[in-house]
Design a protein around this motif. Structure first.
Motif, PDB file in Angstrom:
ATOM      1  N   UNK A  84      -7.769  -0.774   9.131  1.00 28.32           N
ATOM      2  CA  UNK A  84      -7.507  -2.119   8.620  1.00 28.32           C
ATOM      3  C   UNK A  84      -8.510  -2.522   7.544  1.00 28.32           C
ATOM      4  N   UNK A  85      -9.789  -2.279   7.806  1.00 32.96           N
ATOM      5  CA  UNK A  85     -10.820  -2.649   6.839  1.00 32.96           C
ATOM      6  C   UNK A  85     -10.686  -1.884   5.542  1.00 32.96           C
ATOM      7  N   UNK A  86     -10.450  -0.580   5.644  1.00 30.28           N
ATOM      8  CA  UNK A  86     -10.309   0.245   4.441  1.00 30.28           C
ATOM      9  C   UNK A  86      -9.058  -0.144   3.662  1.00 30.28           C
ATOM     10  N   UNK A  87      -7.975  -0.451   4.378  1.00 27.04           N
ATOM     11  CA  UNK A  87      -6.730  -0.828   3.708  1.00 27.04           C
ATOM     12  C   UNK A  87      -6.900  -2.121   2.919  1.00 27.04           C
ATOM     13  N   UNK A  88      -7.559  -3.102   3.524  1.00 30.82           N
ATOM     14  CA  UNK A  88      -7.787  -4.373   2.833  1.00 30.82           C
ATOM     15  C   UNK A  88      -8.674  -4.162   1.609  1.00 30.82           C
ATOM     16  N   UNK A  89      -9.727  -3.358   1.766  1.00 35.12           N
ATOM     17  CA  UNK A  89     -10.640  -3.101   0.649  1.00 35.12           C
ATOM     18  C   UNK A  89      -9.916  -2.407  -0.502  1.00 35.12           C
ATOM     19  N   UNK A  90      -9.085  -1.421  -0.173  1.00 37.70           N
ATOM     20  CA  UNK A  90      -8.351  -0.691  -1.214  1.00 37.70           C
ATOM     21  C   UNK A  90      -7.382  -1.616  -1.942  1.00 37.70           C
ATOM     22  N   UNK A  91      -6.691  -2.465  -1.185  1.00 37.35           N
ATOM     23  CA  UNK A  91      -5.730  -3.369  -1.812  1.00 37.35           C
ATOM     24  C   UNK A  91      -6.416  -4.390  -2.705  1.00 37.35           C
ATOM     25  N   UNK A  92      -7.579  -4.884  -2.282  1.00 44.05           N
ATOM     26  CA  UNK A  92      -8.284  -5.864  -3.098  1.00 44.05           C
ATOM     27  C   UNK A  92      -8.924  -5.231  -4.329  1.00 44.05           C
ATOM     28  N   UNK A  93      -9.142  -3.934  -4.295  1.00 43.63           N
ATOM     29  CA  UNK A  93      -9.729  -3.247  -5.444  1.00 43.63           C
ATOM     30  C   UNK A  93      -8.671  -2.685  -6.390  1.00 43.63           C
ATOM     31  N   UNK A  94      -7.598  -2.136  -5.804  1.00 43.00           N
ATOM     32  CA  UNK A  94      -6.613  -1.425  -6.616  1.00 43.00           C
ATOM     33  C   UNK A  94      -5.213  -2.029  -6.558  1.00 43.00           C
ATOM     34  N   UNK A  95      -5.011  -3.051  -5.716  1.00 42.61           N
ATOM     35  CA  UNK A  95      -3.698  -3.650  -5.595  1.00 42.61           C
ATOM     36  C   UNK A  95      -2.773  -2.824  -4.717  1.00 42.61           C
ATOM     37  N   UNK A  96      -1.545  -3.314  -4.550  1.00 42.59           N
ATOM     38  CA  UNK A  96      -0.566  -2.564  -3.755  1.00 42.59           C
ATOM     39  C   UNK A  96       0.791  -2.428  -4.444  1.00 42.59           C
ATOM     40  N   UNK A  97       0.904  -2.934  -5.673  1.00 43.94           N
ATOM     41  CA  UNK A  97       2.104  -2.683  -6.474  1.00 43.94           C
ATOM     42  C   UNK A  97       1.679  -2.468  -7.925  1.00 43.94           C
ATOM     43  N   UNK A  98       2.592  -1.906  -8.691  1.00 48.12           N
ATOM     44  CA  UNK A  98       2.354  -1.728 -10.119  1.00 48.12           C
ATOM     45  C   UNK A  98       3.551  -2.255 -10.892  1.00 48.12           C
ATOM     46  N   UNK A  99       3.265  -3.041 -11.927  1.00 43.85           N
ATOM     47  CA  UNK A  99       4.294  -3.560 -12.821  1.00 43.85           C
ATOM     48  C   UNK A  99       3.934  -3.099 -14.226  1.00 43.85           C
TER      49      UNK A  99
END
Length: 235
Positions: free
Chosen positions: A189-204
């Motif tokens: 959970x912690x790593x997932x949140x950190x990754x999303x806040x750094x790299x996002x979770x979608x690309x446009x």
């Protein structure tokens, strides 16, 4: 006679609705209420109408499918904080370099005195402050505030996002430009949140953003936008 005048003033105050009590709410309480208040329905008619009016988007042409209240609130707080921080830092730097210690602003003198007392340890709060500011800017750039879908052409979307960290910007895109990132799903959970806040979770297009799945009107709006399903939702 004095007593009669006082009674007259008291009577007039009551009849005119004057209040001698101080307001109980403070700026801090208003900010706290703004950040923590909850809405019963993210997509009720009033909220939808406010969003269209705020973004100047035609309600007859576009349907609001994503509305992140938390992103909207933190956007305004960060947009207010960053200019103040930059202005304060600029004043501090100019005052340090142009004035003698006795002629500096009081807050500058206090900061310099505190820094001298801390010695090398002053690097710790300085690094922490830089990290916090950088994190706020990064999150401000990543989070999408609202997303609209075109009623006539369901392949067209419009995202409301941050631009230069202090203003909101409309970005139109097509469905084939959007894709989701799922490489963080297998992390803790912690790593997932950190990754999303750094790299996002979608690309446009060629930019990465972050969305919250539960902020969509329904899951089929999200899955269609990200090309996970081929059946367009009802608009």
């Amino acid at each position: 006679m004095i007593t009669r005048c006082l009674l007259s003033i008291h009577s007039n105050s009551i009849s005119r609705g004057f209040s001698t009590s101080r307001p109980s709410s403070s700026i801090f309480e208003k900010i706290k209420s703004f950040l923590t208040s909850e809405e019963l329905d993210n997509f009720d008619a009033e909220n939808i109408q406010k969003a269209h009016k705020k973004d100047r988007v035609d309600e007859k042409e576009w349907t609001l499918i994503y509305r992140d209240v938390g992103a909207s609130r933190t956007f305004y707080m960060t947009a207010a904080f960053l200019p103040c921080f930059i202005a304060g830092s600029t004043v501090f730097a100019i005052d340090i370099n142009t004035n003698s210690p006795s002629n500096r602003f009081d807050f500058v003198q206090k900061l310099v005195t505190d820094a001298e007392e801390l010695g090398v340890l002053v690097a710790l709060p300085s690094i922490a402050l830089v990290f916090v500011v950088a994190f706020l800017i990064r999150v401000q750039q990543l989070r999408l505030i609202r997303i609209y879908q075109n009623k006539k052409d369901v392949e067209r979307f419009m995202a409301i996002r941050s631009k230069n960290a202090i203003i909101q910007h409309k970005q139109e895109f097509r469905r084939d430009e959007a894709a989701g990132f799922y490489f963080a799903d297998d992390q803790s959970d912690g790593a997932r949140v950190a990754i999303q806040f750094l790299f996002g979770n979608i690309q446009i297009g060629n930019r990465k953003f972050m969305i919250m799945d539960d902020m969509f009107r329904a899951n089929n709006y999200r899955s269609y936008m990200l090309n996970e399903t081929s059946v367009p939702p009802r608009l």
